[in-house]
Scaffold this active site. Sequence first.
Site, mmCIF file in Angstrom:
data_model
loop_
_atom_site.group_PDB
_atom_site.id
_atom_site.type_symbol
_atom_site.label_atom_id
_atom_site.label_comp_id
_atom_site.label_asym_id
_atom_site.label_seq_id
_atom_site.Cartn_x
_atom_site.Cartn_y
_atom_site.Cartn_z
ATOM 1 N N CYS A 125 0.714 -1.331 0.105
ATOM 2 C CA CYS A 125 -0.041 -0.026 0.027
ATOM 3 C C CYS A 125 0.818 1.400 -0.154
ATOM 4 O O CYS A 125 0.280 2.496 -0.022
ATOM 5 C CB CYS A 125 -0.945 -0.008 1.412
ATOM 6 S SG CYS A 125 0.037 0.214 2.780
ATOM 7 N N HIS A 141 10.514 -10.319 4.645
ATOM 8 C CA HIS A 141 9.721 -9.485 3.698
ATOM 9 C C HIS A 141 8.764 -8.579 4.800
ATOM 10 O O HIS A 141 8.153 -9.573 5.600
ATOM 11 C CB HIS A 141 8.841 -10.167 2.783
ATOM 12 C CG HIS A 141 9.657 -10.822 1.631
ATOM 13 N ND1 HIS A 141 10.050 -12.238 1.355
ATOM 14 C CD2 HIS A 141 10.561 -9.802 0.932
ATOM 15 C CE1 HIS A 141 10.833 -12.284 0.664
ATOM 16 N NE2 HIS A 141 11.168 -11.357 0.168
ATOM 17 N N CYS A 147 -2.627 -5.385 4.949
ATOM 18 C CA CYS A 147 -2.251 -5.768 3.581
ATOM 19 C C CYS A 147 -2.129 -7.429 3.926
ATOM 20 O O CYS A 147 -2.480 -8.168 3.089
ATOM 21 C CB CYS A 147 -0.811 -5.259 3.035
ATOM 22 S SG CYS A 147 -1.308 -3.614 2.413
ATOM 23 N N HIS A 250 -16.069 -51.765 -9.439
ATOM 24 C CA HIS A 250 -16.160 -52.417 -10.760
ATOM 25 C C HIS A 250 -15.139 -53.379 -11.154
ATOM 26 O O HIS A 250 -14.949 -53.840 -12.306
ATOM 27 C CB HIS A 250 -16.126 -51.188 -11.778
ATOM 28 C CG HIS A 250 -14.853 -50.361 -11.649
ATOM 29 N ND1 HIS A 250 -13.553 -50.733 -11.987
ATOM 30 C CD2 HIS A 250 -14.775 -49.059 -11.465
ATOM 31 C CE1 HIS A 250 -12.912 -50.033 -11.765
ATOM 32 N NE2 HIS A 250 -13.423 -48.802 -11.205
ATOM 33 N N CYS A 282 -27.577 -33.550 -40.397
ATOM 34 C CA CYS A 282 -27.490 -32.640 -41.482
ATOM 35 C C CYS A 282 -26.150 -32.591 -42.059
ATOM 36 O O CYS A 282 -25.259 -32.321 -41.076
ATOM 37 C CB CYS A 282 -28.107 -31.271 -40.768
ATOM 38 S SG CYS A 282 -27.750 -29.754 -41.766
ATOM 39 N N CYS A 285 -24.918 -28.707 -40.253
ATOM 40 C CA CYS A 285 -24.810 -28.417 -38.701
ATOM 41 C C CYS A 285 -24.677 -29.788 -37.759
ATOM 42 O O CYS A 285 -24.473 -29.805 -36.839
ATOM 43 C CB CYS A 285 -26.079 -27.623 -38.097
ATOM 44 S SG CYS A 285 -27.628 -28.582 -38.161
ATOM 45 N N CYS A 295 -41.189 -37.263 -49.386
ATOM 46 C CA CYS A 295 -40.136 -36.735 -50.238
ATOM 47 C C CYS A 295 -38.819 -36.871 -49.411
ATOM 48 O O CYS A 295 -38.644 -36.383 -48.263
ATOM 49 C CB CYS A 295 -40.553 -35.364 -50.470
ATOM 50 S SG CYS A 295 -38.942 -34.668 -51.644
ATOM 51 N N CYS A 310 -29.221 -40.393 -48.818
ATOM 52 C CA CYS A 310 -27.684 -40.441 -48.456
ATOM 53 C C CYS A 310 -27.185 -39.655 -47.462
ATOM 54 O O CYS A 310 -26.058 -39.703 -47.300
ATOM 55 C CB CYS A 310 -27.318 -40.694 -49.889
ATOM 56 S SG CYS A 310 -27.287 -39.013 -50.726
ATOM 57 N N CYS A 328 -28.066 -41.417 -55.212
ATOM 58 C CA CYS A 328 -28.301 -42.348 -54.157
ATOM 59 C C CYS A 328 -28.507 -43.625 -54.783
ATOM 60 O O CYS A 328 -28.430 -44.619 -53.896
ATOM 61 C CB CYS A 328 -29.860 -41.681 -53.818
ATOM 62 S SG CYS A 328 -29.954 -40.109 -53.114
#
Length: 516
Positions: A125, A141, A147, A250, A282, A285, A295, A310, A328
């Site tokens: 300080c 020190h 502080c 386990h 997709c 993404c 379709c 595909c 396809c």
Amino acid sequence: MEDDEDCPRSTDVEDCDLTYQEDAILQRLEGDGEEEGHWSRSSVITKESLLAAQKEDLRNVMEVLAVKEQHARTLLIHYRWDAGRIFESLDEKGPDRLFSEAGVLAAVGNEGLSTPANPLTCNVCFETIPTDAIFETNCGHSFCNDCWTEHFIVKINDGQSRRIRCMAPECSAVCDEAIVRNLVGARCPDIADRFDRFLLESYIEDNDKVKWCPSVPHCGNAIRVDGDVYCEVECACGLRFCFSCSSEAHSPCSCPMWELWIKKCRDGSETANWIAVNTTPCPKCHKPVAKNGGCNLVKCICGQPFCWSCGGATGREHTWSTIAGHCCARFEEDQMKKTELEKRDSYRYRHYYRRYKTHSDSLKQESKLLETVRKKISISEEKQSIIRDYGWLTNGVNRLFRSRRVLSYSYPFAFCMFGDELFKGEMTAEERKLKKNLFEDQQQQLESNVEQLSRFLELDFPSFSDDEVACIMQHVTNLSSVVDRLCRQMYQCIENDLLYSLHRESHCIAPYKPNF
């Protein structure tokens, strides 16, 4: 009871060759494994015994090194509460280097912080501070009390309070915990209490041999092991877990194997399977897309149109004659190989999961067996029978539980051991086949005897004659010994035949405990 070749009604005690040697057999069974030096012993540390456990380790270091408790604690935290490592380092490095590396600069001589003779300027300080409000550490020190206090509070709030170092740059000295407690306690008593709690819990948090019980809600206990950390332990709350990874017990799976199996189970859930079968990702993404019409041109919510058949991206108009870059109707050999591989992997996973689940479910049902057997024993003891000791029954139930658990977890082990995820390239196809056949032979033997033991333990023996009960006693006693032996052989096979030539350092298996 219907007539059975294994236990005919005409069988008497002498025919079953039971001259009450079952006691010796059971004692041998209970003592099996005690000579195995790699077993780890565990103990439960409760909230009440935590301080005493810490004090014991502190006392050992204090006596050998002739240091104060706070310095012993700093040394133990630095060496993760391993007193053996401290004593080894003492022999290798000498006391001066041992203390300096751990940040213990006050092991000999003045303790903690000292008051300088003249007013000084605080290097944090930059205020001139009177002598009664500034201290100089044994590392040389000096800073003002305010502080120092702020420094301690920040470190405690950040969870770094177990070894608070001096504020001076590049200084490794650990601050005196008594001064931390006094300065912080004068301003924030609750933070000082937290500091003391952190020091106490350091025995668990920084100790490689101690871990909190992972129970939910937390029981407040910790477990300490003496020996190898690759072991399975049981808390006083009843929870059994792997000490190494803190997940459910386990064995004979290693921790990486169990982690892989759990991930595979999550990925192989019914939802994931439905998505894999009924959607196409997709191409932009990569989100799964399901079509709601006839379709095969679909459009993802991100705006990308693509062919659902595909998965290939298309332009804004879809005509089967003008789609650029893919067709396809064209058969792709690589795609067929990829599809076949995915089907094989999926079938392989379902094969092992179904058998793992079967034995896990059986274990859950058989968990009620011990109480049922105790009730049957109580009824039988009221009868005038030549058989008065039913220890063979409770021993059989305990052996059934353990062997059923080993059998259940042996399927995740086999899935990981003989798959490509962990040991790809470490075994030739022939080696893999030989090891797989060896393990499956032992697995099959264990499975057969476990089912026989389960069948005999579920019999309504209080309604049987003495001769029939004696025959059941012989079968249960013999089968208890057999399943125990087969479990041991399976573990030996894993250690010596399956993992021996592989990178086994990361696949340590918790040892078999017959009564765990």
